[in-house]
Write a protein that holds these residues in place. Sequence first.
Motif, mmCIF file in Angstrom:
data_model
loop_
_atom_site.group_PDB
_atom_site.id
_atom_site.type_symbol
_atom_site.label_atom_id
_atom_site.label_comp_id
_atom_site.label_asym_id
_atom_site.label_seq_id
_atom_site.Cartn_x
_atom_site.Cartn_y
_atom_site.Cartn_z
ATOM 1 N N TYR A 92 0.814 -1.200 0.000
ATOM 2 C CA TYR A 92 0.000 0.000 0.000
ATOM 3 C C TYR A 92 0.856 1.261 0.000
ATOM 4 O O TYR A 92 2.008 1.256 0.419
ATOM 5 C CB TYR A 92 -0.920 0.026 1.230
ATOM 6 N N VAL A 93 0.235 2.326 -0.474
ATOM 7 C CA VAL A 93 0.819 3.667 -0.407
ATOM 8 C C VAL A 93 -0.092 4.501 0.464
ATOM 9 O O VAL A 93 -1.318 4.492 0.288
ATOM 10 C CB VAL A 93 0.938 4.301 -1.804
ATOM 11 N N PHE A 94 0.472 5.215 1.423
ATOM 12 C CA PHE A 94 -0.303 6.016 2.358
ATOM 13 C C PHE A 94 -0.128 7.494 2.045
ATOM 14 O O PHE A 94 0.993 8.005 2.007
ATOM 15 C CB PHE A 94 0.133 5.722 3.799
ATOM 16 N N ILE A 95 -1.247 8.176 1.789
ATOM 17 C CA ILE A 95 -1.232 9.596 1.445
ATOM 18 C C ILE A 95 -1.815 10.386 2.611
ATOM 19 O O ILE A 95 -2.997 10.260 2.917
ATOM 20 C CB ILE A 95 -2.057 9.875 0.169
ATOM 21 N N PRO A 96 -1.006 11.211 3.271
ATOM 22 C CA PRO A 96 -1.520 11.973 4.421
ATOM 23 C C PRO A 96 -2.567 12.995 3.989
ATOM 24 O O PRO A 96 -2.556 13.494 2.868
ATOM 25 C CB PRO A 96 -0.268 12.679 4.969
ATOM 26 N N PHE A 121 -3.893 3.517 -0.557
ATOM 27 C CA PHE A 121 -4.111 3.051 -1.925
ATOM 28 C C PHE A 121 -3.198 1.860 -2.182
ATOM 29 O O PHE A 121 -2.075 1.791 -1.669
ATOM 30 C CB PHE A 121 -3.775 4.152 -2.942
ATOM 31 N N ARG A 122 -3.665 0.958 -3.009
ATOM 32 C CA ARG A 122 -2.804 -0.159 -3.396
ATOM 33 C C ARG A 122 -1.637 0.359 -4.230
ATOM 34 O O ARG A 122 -1.810 1.210 -5.101
ATOM 35 C CB ARG A 122 -3.600 -1.207 -4.180
ATOM 36 N N SER A 123 -0.468 -0.193 -3.968
ATOM 37 C CA SER A 123 0.736 0.261 -4.672
ATOM 38 C C SER A 123 0.611 0.065 -6.174
ATOM 39 O O SER A 123 1.039 0.915 -6.967
ATOM 40 C CB SER A 123 1.969 -0.506 -4.155
ATOM 41 N N ALA A 128 0.169 1.820 -11.846
ATOM 42 C CA ALA A 128 -0.574 1.786 -13.108
ATOM 43 C C ALA A 128 -0.931 3.183 -13.580
ATOM 44 O O ALA A 128 -0.934 3.466 -14.785
ATOM 45 C CB ALA A 128 -1.844 0.939 -12.944
ATOM 46 N N LYS A 129 -1.224 4.084 -12.653
ATOM 47 C CA LYS A 129 -1.579 5.452 -13.004
ATOM 48 C C LYS A 129 -0.362 6.333 -13.239
ATOM 49 O O LYS A 129 -0.479 7.433 -13.776
ATOM 50 C CB LYS A 129 -2.446 6.074 -11.899
ATOM 51 N N GLY A 130 0.815 5.856 -12.842
ATOM 52 C CA GLY A 130 2.030 6.635 -13.032
ATOM 53 C C GLY A 130 2.183 7.771 -12.036
ATOM 54 O O GLY A 130 2.882 8.758 -12.313
ATOM 55 N N TYR A 131 1.559 7.648 -10.852
ATOM 56 C CA TYR A 131 1.646 8.698 -9.847
ATOM 57 C C TYR A 131 2.866 8.508 -8.958
ATOM 58 O O TYR A 131 3.211 7.390 -8.579
ATOM 59 C CB TYR A 131 0.395 8.705 -8.962
ATOM 60 N N ASN A 132 3.500 9.618 -8.606
ATOM 61 C CA ASN A 132 4.585 9.604 -7.632
ATOM 62 C C ASN A 132 3.994 9.998 -6.281
ATOM 63 O O ASN A 132 3.573 11.140 -6.105
ATOM 64 C CB ASN A 132 5.676 10.592 -8.040
ATOM 65 N N PRO A 133 3.936 9.083 -5.314
ATOM 66 C CA PRO A 133 3.308 9.401 -4.028
ATOM 67 C C PRO A 133 3.902 10.621 -3.339
ATOM 68 O O PRO A 133 3.206 11.292 -2.561
ATOM 69 C CB PRO A 133 3.534 8.119 -3.205
ATOM 70 N N ASP A 134 5.168 10.923 -3.619
ATOM 71 C CA ASP A 134 5.790 12.093 -2.994
ATOM 72 C C ASP A 134 5.140 13.398 -3.458
ATOM 73 O O ASP A 134 5.285 14.437 -2.791
ATOM 74 C CB ASP A 134 7.285 12.141 -3.304
ATOM 75 N N ASN A 135 4.436 13.353 -4.591
ATOM 76 C CA ASN A 135 3.798 14.554 -5.137
ATOM 77 C C ASN A 135 2.313 14.643 -4.804
ATOM 78 O O ASN A 135 1.632 15.548 -5.305
ATOM 79 C CB ASN A 135 3.962 14.590 -6.664
ATOM 80 N N LEU A 136 1.808 13.731 -3.985
ATOM 81 C CA LEU A 136 0.367 13.663 -3.740
ATOM 82 C C LEU A 136 0.024 14.148 -2.335
ATOM 83 O O LEU A 136 0.700 13.801 -1.367
ATOM 84 C CB LEU A 136 -0.129 12.229 -3.931
ATOM 85 N N LYS A 137 -1.037 14.938 -2.255
ATOM 86 C CA LYS A 137 -1.519 15.435 -0.972
ATOM 87 C C LYS A 137 -3.040 15.384 -0.980
ATOM 88 O O LYS A 137 -3.676 15.672 -1.989
ATOM 89 C CB LYS A 137 -1.039 16.864 -0.720
ATOM 90 N N ALA A 138 -3.626 15.022 0.152
ATOM 91 C CA ALA A 138 -5.075 14.942 0.290
ATOM 92 C C ALA A 138 -5.586 16.148 1.072
ATOM 93 O O ALA A 138 -4.977 16.550 2.069
ATOM 94 C CB ALA A 138 -5.468 13.649 0.994
ATOM 95 N N LEU A 139 -6.690 16.722 0.602
ATOM 96 C CA LEU A 139 -7.276 17.907 1.225
ATOM 97 C C LEU A 139 -8.781 17.700 1.386
ATOM 98 O O LEU A 139 -9.409 17.003 0.594
ATOM 99 C CB LEU A 139 -7.049 19.149 0.359
#
Length: 225
Positions: A92-96, A121-123, A128-139
């Motif tokens: 998993y990938v954890f997005i704060p 989110f599943r890794s 598959a979406k090509g997202y870099n988790p380091d660039n993701l933030k939840a609001l």
Amino acid sequence: MLKLGKRIKALREAQHLNQTELARRCGWDSPSRIGNYEQETREPKLADLEHIAKALGLTLQELMFGTDGDSPSSLGRVVEWEKQEELAEEGYVFIPRYDLNLSAGCGTIAWVIHEEDPLAFRSRYMQAKGYNPDNLKALYVRGDSMEPYLQDRDTVMIDISDTTPKDGEVYAVCYDDEWYIKRLFKVPGGGLLLQSDNPRHKDMEVSPERIEVVRIFGRVIWRGG
């Protein structure tokens, strides 16, 4: 394996959309086309499938076949869990979740991690979406200006590396020392339109002379209630 009609329905419901909302995203006046496709009373054209995939934020392949054997209804879905320790970190990938604090106007921002648990989110979905988790933030979403696309207190995930406005896409932006989530459109001459989906809220047009007061934090790539 799900049939295509059930796949479309599952993907639509996973994003909390009704048929009317999905049809509007596709640029269609009536939801009947979506209904016919989901009930498999009409075979969709390839061009229509491409519209549906784009409206759902998927590739055509993901719409038609899923990803790595996942059922389509699980694509991009947040995993339900009580404690983070219950999930295997390698899977998993954890997005704060963040609170966005502004100081000195739009020029200085502080991303403050919210005390609530992060999104999981599943890794392989991220890969598959090509997202870099380091660039993701939840609001958290504030207000009803983007209804029905977004509801008050929904959560959105933004990609802070994607800040070049594309017509019709939704972004987190700062304007006149306030931050918003708006649909952006480029205005001839170098201006920008910050559009609300809710017709009760006025759109905000930024002239080319004032474009420097707009700061784009990132594009919305996922939303959930």
